[in-house]
Write a protein that holds these residues in place. Structure first.
Motif, short mmCIF file in Angstrom:
data_model
loop_
_atom_site.label_atom_id
_atom_site.label_comp_id
_atom_site.label_asym_id
_atom_site.label_seq_id
_atom_site.Cartn_x
_atom_site.Cartn_y
_atom_site.Cartn_z
N LEU A 1 3.87 13.64 1.92
CA LEU A 1 4.78 12.59 2.38
C LEU A 1 4.30 11.31 1.71
N VAL A 2 5.21 10.58 1.07
CA VAL A 2 4.86 9.34 0.39
C VAL A 2 5.55 8.18 1.11
N GLU A 3 4.77 7.18 1.48
CA GLU A 3 5.31 5.99 2.13
C GLU A 3 4.81 4.75 1.39
N ILE A 4 5.70 3.81 1.19
CA ILE A 4 5.34 2.51 0.63
C ILE A 4 5.45 1.51 1.76
N ARG A 5 4.38 0.77 1.99
CA ARG A 5 4.33 -0.17 3.12
C ARG A 5 3.81 -1.53 2.67
N ARG B 1 10.24 5.71 1.95
CA ARG B 1 9.58 6.95 2.35
C ARG B 1 10.27 8.13 1.69
N ARG B 2 9.45 9.10 1.26
CA ARG B 2 10.00 10.34 0.70
C ARG B 2 9.15 11.49 1.23
N ASN B 3 9.80 12.45 1.87
CA ASN B 3 9.13 13.59 2.49
C ASN B 3 9.30 14.82 1.61
N TYR B 4 8.19 15.41 1.18
CA TYR B 4 8.21 16.60 0.33
C TYR B 4 7.70 17.84 1.06
N PHE B 5 7.61 17.77 2.41
CA PHE B 5 7.19 18.92 3.20
C PHE B 5 8.33 19.93 3.32
N SER B 6 7.99 21.21 3.41
CA SER B 6 8.98 22.25 3.67
C SER B 6 8.64 22.92 5.00
N VAL C 1 0.86 -1.18 0.00
CA VAL C 1 0.00 0.00 0.00
C VAL C 1 0.90 1.24 0.00
N ALA C 2 0.55 2.18 -0.86
CA ALA C 2 1.24 3.47 -0.86
C ALA C 2 0.35 4.42 -0.07
N VAL C 3 0.95 5.11 0.89
CA VAL C 3 0.21 6.04 1.73
C VAL C 3 0.73 7.44 1.43
N VAL C 4 -0.17 8.32 0.99
CA VAL C 4 0.20 9.71 0.68
C VAL C 4 -0.50 10.61 1.70
#
Length: 172
Positions: free
Chosen positions: A60-64, A73-78, A44-47
Motif C-alpha cells: 500500500l503506497v500513501e503520500i502524506r 493512496r494506491r492499494n496493491y493488496f489482493s 513523506v511516502a509511506v509504503v
C-alpha cells in the motif's frame, strides 16, 4: 455412559481442530512500514507491505504531508496475497516533485513487467510511467537523476530511456 466419553472426546478434538485451523487462517502476514521523506522534508511516502508465505510482498503506497494528512493512496493488496503487487524500489526525485516506485507481481504473473508509478506533487495523482511512455518497464531497478529524471528499461521498444517526469503530459 461409556459411549458418551468417546463422543465428548470427538467433539473436543473437532473443536480444537476448528479453533487451530481458524486461528491459522485468521493470522495475517506481518507488515513492514517504510517511510521516504521528500528532500525538502514537506512530504513523506509511506509504503506498507505484507508477504504471504508462498508469494512475494504486496504493498500500500500513501503520500502524506509531514503533518500526516493523506494526499494520495494506491492499494496493491489482493484478497489471496498472490494477485497484487509489491513495491521493489522507491525514491523521491531530487527536486521533491515526484515520488517514483517500481512494482513486482506477488504471484509471478507477468514477471517480465515491473510497472513504474509516480506521484506528481503538482497534480496530486499517482500515475503509470508505463502508460505515459506507451511501453512496459522490464527492470524494477530504475535510476533517478536531478532534477526529475528517471531512467528505465523498456520491453517493447527494447530501449533504455531517460525521461523528465515534468515533461510528461499531465493526467488527471
Amino acid at each position: 455412559m461409556l459411549r458418551a466419553i468417546p463422543l465428548v472426546r470427538k467433539i473436543a478434538i473437532a473443536a480444537t481442530t476448528i479453533l487451530f485451523l481458524g486461528g491459522a487462517r485468521a493470522q495475517k502476514p506481518p507488515r513492514t512500514v517504510e517511510r521516504y521523506m521528500s528532500p525538502d522534508s514537506a512530504l513523506v511516502a509511506v509504503v506498507t507491505s505484507t508477504q504471504a508465505p508462498e508469494a512475494t510482498r504486496e504493498s500500500l503506497v500513501e503520500i502524506r504531508l509531514k503533518s500526516g494528512k493523506l494526499l494520495a493512496r494506491r492499494n496493491y493488496f489482493s484478497e489471496d496475497g498472490e494477485h497484487g503487487y509489491g513495491v521493489t524500489k522507491a525514491a523521491w526525485t531530487p527536486d521533491s516533485q515526484f515520488f517514483v516506485y517500481s512494482l513486482e507481481s506477488s504471484g509471478g504473473h507477468q514477471s517480465w513487467n515491473s510497472p513504474v508509478k509516480f506521484y506528481g506533487r503538482r497534480n496530486g495523482n499517482i500515475q503509470s510511467l508505463d502508460d505515459a511512455l506507451g511501453d512496459a518497464v522490464t527492470n524494477p531497478d530504475f535510476s533517478i537523476s536531478a532534477p526529475d529524471r528517471v531512467k528505465v528499461e523498456l520491453w517493447f521498444s527494447k530501449k533504455v530511456l531517460t525521461v523528465s517526469l515534468s515533461s510528461l503530459k499531465k493526467r488527471h
